[in-house]
Design a protein around this motif. Structure first.
Motif, short mmCIF file in Angstrom:
data_model
loop_
_atom_site.label_atom_id
_atom_site.label_comp_id
_atom_site.label_asym_id
_atom_site.label_seq_id
_atom_site.Cartn_x
_atom_site.Cartn_y
_atom_site.Cartn_z
N THR A 267 0.84 -1.20 0.00
CA THR A 267 0.00 0.00 0.00
C THR A 267 0.87 1.25 0.00
N GLN A 268 1.93 1.26 0.78
CA GLN A 268 2.85 2.40 0.80
C GLN A 268 3.56 2.55 -0.54
N ILE A 270 2.51 1.51 -3.65
CA ILE A 270 1.64 1.95 -4.76
C ILE A 270 1.19 3.39 -4.57
N ASP A 271 1.16 3.86 -3.31
CA ASP A 271 0.83 5.26 -3.03
C ASP A 271 2.07 6.16 -3.04
N ASP A 304 -5.78 0.73 6.02
CA ASP A 304 -5.10 1.30 4.85
C ASP A 304 -5.18 0.37 3.65
N THR A 305 -4.99 -0.93 3.88
CA THR A 305 -5.10 -1.88 2.77
C THR A 305 -6.52 -1.94 2.25
N MET A 308 -7.05 0.98 0.02
CA MET A 308 -6.35 0.80 -1.25
C MET A 308 -7.09 -0.18 -2.15
N ARG A 311 -10.04 0.87 -4.39
CA ARG A 311 -9.82 1.64 -5.60
C ARG A 311 -9.88 0.77 -6.86
#
Length: 362
Positions: A267-268, A270-271, A304-305, A308, A311
């Motif tokens: 997640t970190q 891809i962001d 957070d996951t 993500m 989306r």
């Protein structure tokens, strides 16, 4: 019901009750009835672990009820275990009782088997394993025709190999998997086949690229790869990543990359919160992800996951814990609707239920 025996007469009714409970629990998010995938009523577990109870100079297999660890139940069969486990159990125990070296301070015995007929036996001790143990374990290994593995504190003795090889027939294809001792594999082989078959059916008309989180040894990843242009999969366990790489080669898959990242780390990544050296050579921006597959641990998706994952146009969510999956649905169903719904009866005769969902963006 005995710990090691089951009453198969009640199975269909118990499964119907599970399906109704699951349908009711998910009714706020869907009016679909779950597609139900039953387990074989007996011999469905491919792995088993037994404590070894020593009494009057002999070793016995033992099981315990939860919270009653000073009251062993001596067993000589395990009907929920695979036929191969039941075949090997008495042979191993007889050899142990004939050998003071194999018997002394033996604490536990583990059996890992496959639908395709492979097996690995692990003997776990409260003592250091020496050359005498190795010699007698090798003799037992030769007699059984399957590998023996020895473990004790800070010691692992591999006589031949520490894995089994599984072959799963799904549709018109057979997939081969290396399954390493101590790493996660699906315990119910026929349900594993059903889960993969269902996931392939869900993805049959898919396009674009697939992202998979928590991919393990490639159990879902490899069969699903043929339905997508490219696949990127993540897994945090180094042993599972190494097994997945070998399984990719064994199955001739050429559109799949595995990286060792946790879901939180991906997640970190891809962001673009921070770079990861383990993603060197992989251009995340070059992927056209249409579908994400998640098969998280019992805790479900962290916030957070989950955000993500929301989306993605399509979310394929396999869960070993419907309670945490329902918690995640409170967020995911704000943007997605449930299009497919399945129940996989991984552990018959228990309250445990596993579920599969396909969510499509509204």
């Amino acid at each position: 019901m005995a710990l090691h025996r089951v009453n198969t007469d009640d199975y269909r009714e118990q499964l119907a009750q599970k399906a109704e409970r699951l349908r009711e629990a998910y009714s706020r998010y869907t009016d679909l009835d779950p597609e139900v995938f039953p387990s074989p009523p007996i011999h469905y577990r491919l792995r088993a672990e037994f404590k070894v109870w020593h009494e009057q100079g002999r070793a016995h297999y033992a099981m315990y009820r939860q919270g009653e660890y000073k009251k062993p139940f001596i067993i000589d069969e395990f009907t929920v275990g695979s036929e191969l486990i039941n075949q090997l159990m008495p042979q191993v125990l007889a050899a142990v009782n004939e050998s003071e070296t194999l018997k002394k301070r033996l604490f536990s015995a583990e059996f890992l088997t496959t639908l395709s007929g492979d097996a690995l036996i692990t003997l776990i001790y409260h003592k250091k394993l020496d050359e005498q143990w190795e010699a007698e374990a090798r003799a037992l290994q030769e007699k059984l025709g399957f590998p023996i593995l020895g473990r004790s504190r800070k010691q692992k003795v591999v006589l031949d190999r520490d894995y089994v090889t599984e072959q799963l027939e799904i549709g018109a294809r057979t997939y081969q998997y290396k399954q390493v001792e101590g790493s996660f594999t699906q315990p119910n082989g026929e349900i594993c086949r059903a889960m993969i078959g269902w996931a392939k059916d869900v993805c049959r008309e898919a396009s674009g690229d697939l992202l998979e989180l928590y991919c393990g040894n490639g159990n879902f990843t490899i069969p699903l790869a043929e339905h997508f242009r490219r696949v990127l999969a993540t897994e945090i366990s180094k042993v599972s990543v190494n097994s997945a790489q070998e399984n990719i080669r064994a199955n001739g898959v050429d559109n799949l990359e595995i990286v060792r990242l946790s879901s939180e780390e991906f997640t970190q990544a891809i962001d673009k919160v921070r770079p990861f050296r383990r993603l060197k050579g992989i251009d995340l921006d070059s992927y056209d992800f249409s579908t994400v597959l998640v098969d998280p641990p019992r805790a479900g998706l962290d916030p957070d996951t989950c955000a993500m994952v929301a989306r993605f146009p399509r979310i394929l969510y396999i869960s070993c814990n419907p309670e945490t999956q329902l918690e995640n649905l409170a967020e995911l169903c704000k943007t997605h609707r449930i299009e497919r719904f399945a129940l996989f009866d991984q552990f018959p005769y228990t309250d445990h239920t596993e579920s599969g969902l396909l969510l499509v963006r509204k």
